[in-house]
Every structure is written in structure tokens, then in C-alpha cells.
Scaffold this motif. Structure first.
Motif, PDB file in Angstrom:
ATOM      1  N   ARG A 177      13.314   5.700  27.571  1.00  0.00           N
ATOM      2  CA  ARG A 177      13.349   5.574  29.032  1.00  0.00           C
ATOM      3  C   ARG A 177      12.757   6.807  29.704  1.00  0.00           C
ATOM      4  O   ARG A 177      12.057   6.693  30.710  1.00  0.00           O
ATOM      5  CB  ARG A 177      14.786   5.365  29.495  1.00  0.00           C
ATOM      6  N   ARG A 178      13.041   7.998  29.145  1.00  0.00           N
ATOM      7  CA  ARG A 178      12.555   9.237  29.768  1.00  0.00           C
ATOM      8  C   ARG A 178      11.037   9.292  29.788  1.00  0.00           C
ATOM      9  O   ARG A 178      10.431   9.791  30.723  1.00  0.00           O
ATOM     10  CB  ARG A 178      13.125  10.444  29.025  1.00  0.00           C
ATOM     11  N   PHE A 179      10.415   8.749  28.734  1.00  0.00           N
ATOM     12  CA  PHE A 179       8.957   8.767  28.673  1.00  0.00           C
ATOM     13  C   PHE A 179       8.335   7.497  29.227  1.00  0.00           C
ATOM     14  O   PHE A 179       7.255   7.534  29.808  1.00  0.00           O
ATOM     15  CB  PHE A 179       8.495   8.971  27.219  1.00  0.00           C
ATOM     16  N   ALA A 180       9.018   6.362  29.046  1.00  0.00           N
ATOM     17  CA  ALA A 180       8.393   5.092  29.398  1.00  0.00           C
ATOM     18  C   ALA A 180       8.355   4.868  30.905  1.00  0.00           C
ATOM     19  O   ALA A 180       7.323   4.444  31.449  1.00  0.00           O
ATOM     20  CB  ALA A 180       9.132   3.935  28.718  1.00  0.00           C
ATOM     21  N   GLU A 181       9.452   5.150  31.606  1.00  0.00           N
ATOM     22  CA  GLU A 181       9.486   4.878  33.040  1.00  0.00           C
ATOM     23  C   GLU A 181       8.431   5.663  33.809  1.00  0.00           C
ATOM     24  O   GLU A 181       7.710   5.089  34.640  1.00  0.00           O
ATOM     25  CB  GLU A 181      10.886   5.147  33.579  1.00  0.00           C
ATOM     26  N   PRO A 182       8.310   6.993  33.599  1.00  0.00           N
ATOM     27  CA  PRO A 182       7.226   7.702  34.308  1.00  0.00           C
ATOM     28  C   PRO A 182       5.838   7.204  33.921  1.00  0.00           C
ATOM     29  O   PRO A 182       4.936   7.137  34.769  1.00  0.00           O
ATOM     30  CB  PRO A 182       7.423   9.164  33.885  1.00  0.00           C
ATOM     31  N   LEU A 183       5.657   6.823  32.641  1.00  0.00           N
ATOM     32  CA  LEU A 183       4.347   6.317  32.226  1.00  0.00           C
ATOM     33  C   LEU A 183       4.037   4.983  32.909  1.00  0.00           C
ATOM     34  O   LEU A 183       2.892   4.716  33.270  1.00  0.00           O
ATOM     35  CB  LEU A 183       4.298   6.156  30.706  1.00  0.00           C
ATOM     36  N   VAL A 184       5.071   4.145  33.076  1.00  0.00           N
ATOM     37  CA  VAL A 184       4.858   2.876  33.776  1.00  0.00           C
ATOM     38  C   VAL A 184       4.434   3.136  35.216  1.00  0.00           C
ATOM     39  O   VAL A 184       3.535   2.476  35.755  1.00  0.00           O
ATOM     40  CB  VAL A 184       6.140   2.019  33.722  1.00  0.00           C
ATOM     41  N   ASP A 185       5.069   4.130  35.857  1.00  0.00           N
ATOM     42  CA  ASP A 185       4.692   4.485  37.228  1.00  0.00           C
ATOM     43  C   ASP A 185       3.248   4.968  37.285  1.00  0.00           C
ATOM     44  O   ASP A 185       2.482   4.615  38.197  1.00  0.00           O
ATOM     45  CB  ASP A 185       5.644   5.564  37.749  1.00  0.00           C
ATOM     46  N   VAL A 186       2.861   5.785  36.295  1.00  0.00           N
ATOM     47  CA  VAL A 186       1.475   6.267  36.246  1.00  0.00           C
ATOM     48  C   VAL A 186       0.510   5.106  36.077  1.00  0.00           C
ATOM     49  O   VAL A 186      -0.525   5.018  36.758  1.00  0.00           O
ATOM     50  CB  VAL A 186       1.303   7.292  35.106  1.00  0.00           C
ATOM     51  N   MET A 187       0.829   4.186  35.179  1.00  0.00           N
ATOM     52  CA  MET A 187      -0.056   3.043  34.946  1.00  0.00           C
ATOM     53  C   MET A 187      -0.183   2.169  36.190  1.00  0.00           C
ATOM     54  O   MET A 187      -1.282   1.717  36.536  1.00  0.00           O
ATOM     55  CB  MET A 187       0.471   2.217  33.760  1.00  0.00           C
ATOM     56  N   GLU A 188       0.941   1.927  36.889  1.00  0.00           N
ATOM     57  CA  GLU A 188       0.875   1.122  38.101  1.00  0.00           C
ATOM     58  C   GLU A 188       0.020   1.813  39.167  1.00  0.00           C
ATOM     59  O   GLU A 188      -0.767   1.150  39.869  1.00  0.00           O
ATOM     60  CB  GLU A 188       2.288   0.892  38.638  1.00  0.00           C
ATOM     61  N   GLU A 243       5.144   9.264  41.494  1.00  0.00           N
ATOM     62  CA  GLU A 243       6.359  10.046  41.708  1.00  0.00           C
ATOM     63  C   GLU A 243       6.532  10.980  40.512  1.00  0.00           C
ATOM     64  O   GLU A 243       6.711  10.525  39.378  1.00  0.00           O
ATOM     65  CB  GLU A 243       7.565   9.122  41.849  1.00  0.00           C
ATOM     66  N   ILE A 244       6.461  12.269  40.751  1.00  0.00           N
ATOM     67  CA  ILE A 244       6.476  13.255  39.675  1.00  0.00           C
ATOM     68  C   ILE A 244       7.864  13.296  39.051  1.00  0.00           C
ATOM     69  O   ILE A 244       8.848  13.672  39.698  1.00  0.00           O
ATOM     70  CB  ILE A 244       6.077  14.648  40.196  1.00  0.00           C
ATOM     71  N   ASP A 245       7.960  12.896  37.776  1.00  0.00           N
ATOM     72  CA  ASP A 245       9.240  12.850  37.074  1.00  0.00           C
ATOM     73  C   ASP A 245       8.961  12.851  35.582  1.00  0.00           C
ATOM     74  O   ASP A 245       7.839  12.604  35.137  1.00  0.00           O
ATOM     75  CB  ASP A 245      10.031  11.594  37.492  1.00  0.00           C
ATOM     76  N   GLY A 246      10.013  13.112  34.787  1.00  0.00           N
ATOM     77  CA  GLY A 246       9.886  13.052  33.352  1.00  0.00           C
ATOM     78  C   GLY A 246       9.608  14.404  32.722  1.00  0.00           C
ATOM     79  O   GLY A 246       9.725  15.459  33.366  1.00  0.00           O
ATOM     80  N   ALA A 279       2.707  16.732  34.372  1.00  0.00           N
ATOM     81  CA  ALA A 279       1.333  17.222  34.488  1.00  0.00           C
ATOM     82  C   ALA A 279       0.353  16.067  34.646  1.00  0.00           C
ATOM     83  O   ALA A 279      -0.597  16.137  35.441  1.00  0.00           O
ATOM     84  CB  ALA A 279       0.964  18.065  33.265  1.00  0.00           C
ATOM     85  N   LEU A 280       0.593  14.974  33.900  1.00  0.00           N
ATOM     86  CA  LEU A 280      -0.252  13.789  34.024  1.00  0.00           C
ATOM     87  C   LEU A 280      -0.145  13.201  35.427  1.00  0.00           C
ATOM     88  O   LEU A 280      -1.150  12.824  36.045  1.00  0.00           O
ATOM     89  CB  LEU A 280       0.141  12.752  32.981  1.00  0.00           C
ATOM     90  N   GLY A 281       1.090  13.115  35.956  1.00  0.00           N
ATOM     91  CA  GLY A 281       1.271  12.586  37.306  1.00  0.00           C
ATOM     92  C   GLY A 281       0.596  13.451  38.352  1.00  0.00           C
ATOM     93  O   GLY A 281      -0.019  12.929  39.294  1.00  0.00           O
ATOM     94  N   THR A 336      -3.855  14.247  42.152  1.00  0.00           N
ATOM     95  CA  THR A 336      -5.031  15.013  42.584  1.00  0.00           C
ATOM     96  C   THR A 336      -6.272  14.134  42.602  1.00  0.00           C
ATOM     97  O   THR A 336      -7.067  14.168  43.548  1.00  0.00           O
ATOM     98  CB  THR A 336      -5.246  16.216  41.651  1.00  0.00           C
ATOM     99  N   MET A 337      -6.439  13.332  41.549  1.00  0.00           N
ATOM    100  CA  MET A 337      -7.577  12.410  41.497  1.00  0.00           C
ATOM    101  C   MET A 337      -7.521  11.418  42.648  1.00  0.00           C
ATOM    102  O   MET A 337      -8.533  11.122  43.293  1.00  0.00           O
ATOM    103  CB  MET A 337      -7.587  11.679  40.162  1.00  0.00           C
TER     104      MET A 337
END
Length: 359
Positions: free
Chosen positions: A91-102, A117-120, A126-128, A133-134
Motif C-alpha cells: 500500500r505504501r508504494f502502490a497508492e502513490p504510484l497509482v496517483d502518479v499514473m493517473e 499529491e506528494i506522499d510515500g 521525488a518521482l511525484g 515540475t513536468m
């Protein structure tokens, strides 16, 4: 050759101040994730085995027969702990990654206002941040693109109207085909040609494809030549135009491009200086190079506009220019290895300085 290698090891101007240079290589993100999860599972397994062994010895010391009755409890407990840890890590890694993908999908569909939303963990944060920025740059680029279309339409509309009106008048026999009626047509064609040249110069400079034809140039003499070309215009408007040089350097630059920078700065200064004002160009030594400053006593630049005047299409509400001159000046100065900056006080005037390296 040695000097070039030393320059390559220096911190680039765009590198973040809080990041070390040269960058310290880090293992891949997936490798670090597997390492962390593996260490956590190993420690949990080691603790479970240790407690199981200790409980077995205690049971044997108490002369119990068969396996300890609480072994199934320990097994169930540690399986539950492992499942809990695995779900938390996922959950700690998947939820922020899902937000990034969306967010990335929304950006791909043209929704440039989308943000993550910067989390995780640190890597996901850093990815978020990178995605945000992009997204901000894409949103700014889209806004500039719309402004470009509007500005070009605005800049070209008036010249084309003049050209069309005069040519139709000549073709209909209303106007004679003489210099008085064809001259304005040629002038407006020149306006459109300059706009196209400015766009081409700026695009080439931003893409890093601008070619510079450098040669030794007397910088003080070049400034005098540029001022001479503006002397009649300044005299007609009642503006004092002066130059002061404390040095007389020979620099290796593209004379045509440096002249273009000076012409853009002087043109802006004349446009915003009223009759009775003055414009002063100074040439001085500055560190390992030379500084050229253009100071006017014009209307000045509002504080909310000043930080953005070197961006394309950024201009004050009362400006009649295309908003490309200062952006081009900045790119040309940077292409020579120099820098440009501006200071302004509304109602008192503006000073724009740019530096050029000595060699």
C-alpha cells in the motif's frame, strides 16, 4: 584540452544548489526496494525462528512430550505478521504510484493542470515532484503556445490590412502605383519579415542550434556604431543618447548577434522613454569579462512583471512590441557565455546589464 575537461567537471548552471556535483551514483529504485523488503522479512523471520527455538527448549526442559502446543500459534502469528508487513509495504508504494499514473494519464490527455499529491517513500516523492515540475512546464508551454498564436495574429493583422488596402487601391485604379503608395507596403512587409526572423532566431537559440560566427571585435566601437544608428530617432523624440566606456576591449564575439542585443535593448528603452528623458550606455570591466549596461529614465517596469521580462511574449500592458526582443537578447547573451539582468523602479527608469567573457 585540459581546460575543457575542467569545465566539463564544473557544476552546470541548471543543477540544483542542494544537490551534490558530480552526482553520487545510486542503485536502481527496484534494487533498493527489494533490498529493504528483503531485510525486513529476514529480520522478522530471524526473530520468529529464535522465539520458536527458545520456546522449544523451554518446553523440553519442562519434560514435555511432542511438539510444543503453542508452535501452531507462533506459525500463525508470524504468517499474519508477514502478510501485514507485505500489505503495508504494497500500500505504501502502490497508492502513490497509482496517483502518479493517473496524473500522467491526465497529462497525456491534455489536462495540464493535473498534479500529484506528494506522499510515500523518498523515491516516490521525488518521482511525484518530477511529474509536478513536468506538468507545470507543460502548462506554461501550452499557455505560451496560445499566447504565441494570439500575438502573431495580432502582430500580423495590421501589416496585412495595410498591404491589402494599398494593393487593392492600386489595382482598382484609386491610387497610382508610385512610391507614396507602394512604400508603406514594403515597410509592412519588412515588419512581417522581422517578426519571422525573430521567431526563427529564438527557436534556434532555445534548441541549441544557433550558429555564432565569432571574430575579434572592438566592443566600444560596436556600441558607438549602434548608438549612431539610433541617433536620429532619439533626436527626433527629444531623448538624450550617450555612451561612456571606461575600457576599450577587443572581445571574440559574433558582432551581428551582439549588435542585435544592443538594438533590442535600445529599441525598448526608446519606446518607454518620454521626450526630455535620457538613455545611457556604459561599458565597464566586470570580473573576467565586460559589462554593458543600458539605463533609461523611462516609465519603468512593474514589480510583478520584472522577473519575467526575459521570457518570450512577456511584456507590460502598455507595450506595443511583440514580446520577443528581450527573450532573444537573453538567448544571444547566454550563447556567448554571458548573463543578462534587469533592474527597474516604476516612474524612474530601467537598467539592463549584460556581460560578455573576455575571450
Amino acid at each position: 584540452m585540459t581546460a575543457r575537461r575542467e569545465d566539463a567537471r564544473q557544476r552546470p548552471p541548471w543543477w540544483p544548489e542542494n544537490e551534490p556535483w558530480p552526482p553520487v551514483p545510486r542503485p536502481p529504485f527496484a534494487q533498493r526496494l527489494i533490498r529493504r523488503v528483503g531485510l525486513a522479512l529476514f529480520f522478522l523471520f530471524a526473530i520468529g525462528v529464535t522465539l520458536s527455538i527458545l520456546s522449544s527448549f523451554l518446553w523440553a526442559g519442562g519434560r514435555g512430550h511432542g511438539p510444543p502446543p503453542f508452535v501452531p500459534f507462533f506459525v500463525a502469528f508470524w504468517v499474519g505478521v508477514l502478510l501485514f508487513v507485505a500489505s503495508r509495504v504494497t500500500r505504501r508504494f502502490a497508492e502513490p504510484l497509482v496517483d502518479v499514473m493517473e496524473t500522467v494519464h491526465r497529462l497525456a490527455g491534455g489536462g495540464y493542470s493535473a498534479r500529484v499529491e506528494i506522499d510515500g517513500p523518498a523515491e516516490i516523492r521525488a518521482l511525484g515532484t518530477a511529474v509536478n515540475t513536468m506538468a507545470a512546464r507543460l502548462e506554461s508551454g501550452e499557455e505560451q503556445r496560445r499566447n504565441l498564436v494570439a500575438d502573431i495574429a495580432h502582430e500580423v493583422r495590421t501589416p496585412l490590412a495595410i498591404i491589402r488596402g494599398n494593393i487593392e487601391g492600386v489595382l482598382d485604379g484609386v491610387y497610382p502605383a508610385d512610391e507614396a503608395h507602394l512604400g508603406p507596403v514594403l515597410e509592412e512587409v519588412d515588419v512581417i519579415a522581422r517578426l519571422i526572423d525573430d521567431l526563427h532566431t529564438l527557436s534556434s537559440a532555445e534548441a541549441g542550434m544557433l550558429r555564432l560566427f565569432k571574430e575579434p571585435v572592438d566592443l566600444a566601437e560596436l556600441i558607438e556604431d549602434v548608438l549612431a544608428s539610433f541617433a536620429v530617432q532619439a533626436r527626433t523624440r527629444g531623448i538624450e543618447l550617450t555612451a561612456h566606456a571606461s575600457v576599450d576591449p577587443i572581445v571574440t564575439v559574433d558582432a551581428a548577434r551582439v549588435r542585435q542585443v544592443l538594438e533590442n535593448l535600445l529599441s525598448n528603452a526608446l519606446r518607454h522613454t518620454e521626450s526630455g528623458g535620457s538613455i545611457e550606455v556604459r561599458l565597464e570591466r566586470a570580473g573576467n569579462g565586460f559589462e554593458v549596461s543600458v539605463r533609461d529614465t523611462g516609465t519603468g517596469i512593474p514589480p510583478d512583471v520584472l522577473p519575467y521580462i526575459f521570457e518570450r511574449y512577456r511584456k507590460s500592458p502598455d507595450s506595443t512590441g511583440s514580446g520577443l526582443g528581450l527573450a532573444i537578447a537573453r538567448r544571444l547573451v547566454e550563447a556567448h557565455g554571458g548573463a543578462i539582468a534587469a533592474e527597474s523602479t516604476p516612474g524612474e527608469g530601467t537598467t539592463i546589464r549584460f556581460t560578455l567573457p573576455a575571450e
